[in-house]
Design a protein around this motif. Sequence first.
Motif, PDB file in Angstrom:
ATOM      1  N   GLY A  88       0.797  -1.215   0.000  1.00 48.39           N
ATOM      2  CA  GLY A  88       0.000   0.000   0.000  1.00 48.39           C
ATOM      3  C   GLY A  88       0.834   1.273   0.000  1.00 48.39           C
ATOM      4  O   GLY A  88       0.300   2.362   0.155  1.00 48.39           O
ATOM      5  N   ARG A  89       2.139   1.142  -0.185  1.00 49.73           N
ATOM      6  CA  ARG A  89       3.042   2.301  -0.172  1.00 49.73           C
ATOM      7  C   ARG A  89       3.567   2.642  -1.567  1.00 49.73           C
ATOM      8  O   ARG A  89       4.426   3.503  -1.703  1.00 49.73           O
ATOM      9  CB  ARG A  89       4.220   2.033   0.764  1.00 49.73           C
ATOM     10  N   GLY A  90       3.079   1.955  -2.602  1.00 49.20           N
ATOM     11  CA  GLY A  90       3.526   2.253  -3.959  1.00 49.20           C
ATOM     12  C   GLY A  90       4.832   1.584  -4.347  1.00 49.20           C
ATOM     13  O   GLY A  90       5.404   1.909  -5.389  1.00 49.20           O
ATOM     14  N   LEU A  91       5.304   0.659  -3.540  1.00 50.84           N
ATOM     15  CA  LEU A  91       6.586   0.029  -3.819  1.00 50.84           C
ATOM     16  C   LEU A  91       6.521  -0.896  -5.027  1.00 50.84           C
ATOM     17  O   LEU A  91       7.487  -0.966  -5.801  1.00 50.84           O
ATOM     18  CB  LEU A  91       7.089  -0.731  -2.594  1.00 50.84           C
ATOM     19  N   GLY A  92       5.409  -1.586  -5.213  1.00 48.30           N
ATOM     20  CA  GLY A  92       5.256  -2.435  -6.389  1.00 48.30           C
ATOM     21  C   GLY A  92       5.338  -1.616  -7.665  1.00 48.30           C
ATOM     22  O   GLY A  92       5.988  -2.013  -8.632  1.00 48.30           O
ATOM     23  N   ALA A  93       4.709  -0.456  -7.661  1.00 48.42           N
ATOM     24  CA  ALA A  93       4.765   0.427  -8.827  1.00 48.42           C
ATOM     25  C   ALA A  93       6.194   0.892  -9.069  1.00 48.42           C
ATOM     26  O   ALA A  93       6.659   0.950 -10.211  1.00 48.42           O
ATOM     27  CB  ALA A  93       3.837   1.618  -8.643  1.00 48.42           C
ATOM     28  N   ARG A  94       6.909   1.227  -8.013  1.00 50.86           N
ATOM     29  CA  ARG A  94       8.307   1.658  -8.162  1.00 50.86           C
ATOM     30  C   ARG A  94       9.163   0.545  -8.748  1.00 50.86           C
ATOM     31  O   ARG A  94      10.002   0.783  -9.618  1.00 50.86           O
ATOM     32  CB  ARG A  94       8.883   2.086  -6.810  1.00 50.86           C
ATOM     33  N   LEU A  95       8.971  -0.680  -8.258  1.00 50.88           N
ATOM     34  CA  LEU A  95       9.725  -1.818  -8.793  1.00 50.88           C
ATOM     35  C   LEU A  95       9.386  -2.046 -10.260  1.00 50.88           C
ATOM     36  O   LEU A  95      10.281  -2.289 -11.089  1.00 50.88           O
ATOM     37  CB  LEU A  95       9.449  -3.075  -7.970  1.00 50.88           C
ATOM     38  N   LEU A  96       8.107  -1.975 -10.595  1.00 49.83           N
ATOM     39  CA  LEU A  96       7.681  -2.176 -11.975  1.00 49.83           C
ATOM     40  C   LEU A  96       8.267  -1.091 -12.880  1.00 49.83           C
ATOM     41  O   LEU A  96       8.775  -1.387 -13.971  1.00 49.83           O
ATOM     42  CB  LEU A  96       6.158  -2.200 -12.059  1.00 49.83           C
ATOM     43  N   GLU A  97       8.221   0.159 -12.444  1.00 47.55           N
ATOM     44  CA  GLU A  97       8.797   1.248 -13.228  1.00 47.55           C
ATOM     45  C   GLU A  97      10.295   1.043 -13.447  1.00 47.55           C
ATOM     46  O   GLU A  97      10.821   1.312 -14.526  1.00 47.55           O
ATOM     47  CB  GLU A  97       8.544   2.594 -12.536  1.00 47.55           C
ATOM     48  N   HIS A  98      10.978   0.542 -12.434  1.00 45.63           N
ATOM     49  CA  HIS A  98      12.412   0.272 -12.552  1.00 45.63           C
ATOM     50  C   HIS A  98      12.680  -0.789 -13.629  1.00 45.63           C
ATOM     51  O   HIS A  98      13.563  -0.619 -14.473  1.00 45.63           O
ATOM     52  CB  HIS A  98      12.969  -0.178 -11.199  1.00 45.63           C
ATOM     53  N   VAL A  99      11.914  -1.868 -13.582  1.00 48.96           N
ATOM     54  CA  VAL A  99      12.101  -2.940 -14.570  1.00 48.96           C
ATOM     55  C   VAL A  99      11.765  -2.452 -15.973  1.00 48.96           C
ATOM     56  O   VAL A  99      12.468  -2.777 -16.937  1.00 48.96           O
ATOM     57  CB  VAL A  99      11.255  -4.180 -14.189  1.00 48.96           C
ATOM     58  N   LEU A 100      10.716  -1.663 -16.106  1.00 48.87           N
ATOM     59  CA  LEU A 100      10.355  -1.164 -17.437  1.00 48.87           C
ATOM     60  C   LEU A 100      11.425  -0.218 -17.979  1.00 48.87           C
ATOM     61  O   LEU A 100      11.766  -0.277 -19.167  1.00 48.87           O
ATOM     62  CB  LEU A 100       8.986  -0.489 -17.403  1.00 48.87           C
ATOM     63  N   ALA A 101      11.990   0.630 -17.128  1.00 50.75           N
ATOM     64  CA  ALA A 101      13.064   1.525 -17.568  1.00 50.75           C
ATOM     65  C   ALA A 101      14.301   0.721 -17.966  1.00 50.75           C
ATOM     66  O   ALA A 101      14.937   0.999 -18.994  1.00 50.75           O
ATOM     67  CB  ALA A 101      13.406   2.525 -16.466  1.00 50.75           C
ATOM     68  N   GLU A 102      14.639  -0.289 -17.183  1.00 54.97           N
ATOM     69  CA  GLU A 102      15.786  -1.129 -17.512  1.00 54.97           C
ATOM     70  C   GLU A 102      15.536  -1.915 -18.794  1.00 54.97           C
ATOM     71  O   GLU A 102      16.436  -2.069 -19.623  1.00 54.97           O
ATOM     72  CB  GLU A 102      16.099  -2.082 -16.352  1.00 54.97           C
ATOM     73  N   SER A 103      14.322  -2.383 -18.990  1.00 54.89           N
ATOM     74  CA  SER A 103      13.980  -3.120 -20.214  1.00 54.89           C
ATOM     75  C   SER A 103      14.149  -2.236 -21.439  1.00 54.89           C
ATOM     76  O   SER A 103      14.711  -2.663 -22.459  1.00 54.89           O
ATOM     77  CB  SER A 103      12.542  -3.634 -20.135  1.00 54.89           C
ATOM     78  N   ALA A 104      13.687  -0.999 -21.362  1.00 60.41           N
ATOM     79  CA  ALA A 104      13.848  -0.065 -22.472  1.00 60.41           C
ATOM     80  C   ALA A 104      15.322   0.240 -22.703  1.00 60.41           C
ATOM     81  O   ALA A 104      15.791   0.278 -23.842  1.00 60.41           O
ATOM     82  CB  ALA A 104      13.062   1.215 -22.203  1.00 60.41           C
TER      83      ALA A 104
END
Length: 164
Positions: A88-104
């Motif tokens: 509930g602290r937005g950490l999943g979104a932060r992790l997902l954003e990190h992976v998407l940035a690294e993937s790009a």
Amino acid sequence: MTTATDIQLGNLADERVIRLLTDHLNDMFATSPAESVHALDVSGLSVPEVTFWTIGDGDALHGCVALKELDPQHGELKSMRTDAAARGRGLGARLLEHVLAESARRGYRRVSLETGSQDFFRPARTLYAKYGFRECGPFGDYSLDPNSVFMTLELEPAASSRTA
């Protein structure tokens, strides 16, 4: 609202990581039939085609995520987990954003994932859909399974991505 800001390469020998992954696997086996559990353990995350990160603050570890290279243009999101106490602290979104940035950055054209079809996985599916993931058929070595939902996201590679 306090959020963890430190995403770094994870140490698979760290006892906090092992606990987080054990909790993750326990939830997967409690929710899905064994033949439908595709979560990776420490040995599965230790292979060269997998990069593993953690998120935390100070000495506290709050979550993890991995990215598996399926081929030079296709990555798979694996082992995304937020500790129950940190949800509930937005950490999943932060992790997902990190992976998407690294993937790009790596030049992937697509990121795919497998998650469960049960209600337990609804928050994860909702998060993935919010970021543009759409349901798709099985990819890689997966087979059609009523306990699995397959999702994919087409990416625009970053200008600094590797060349083929």
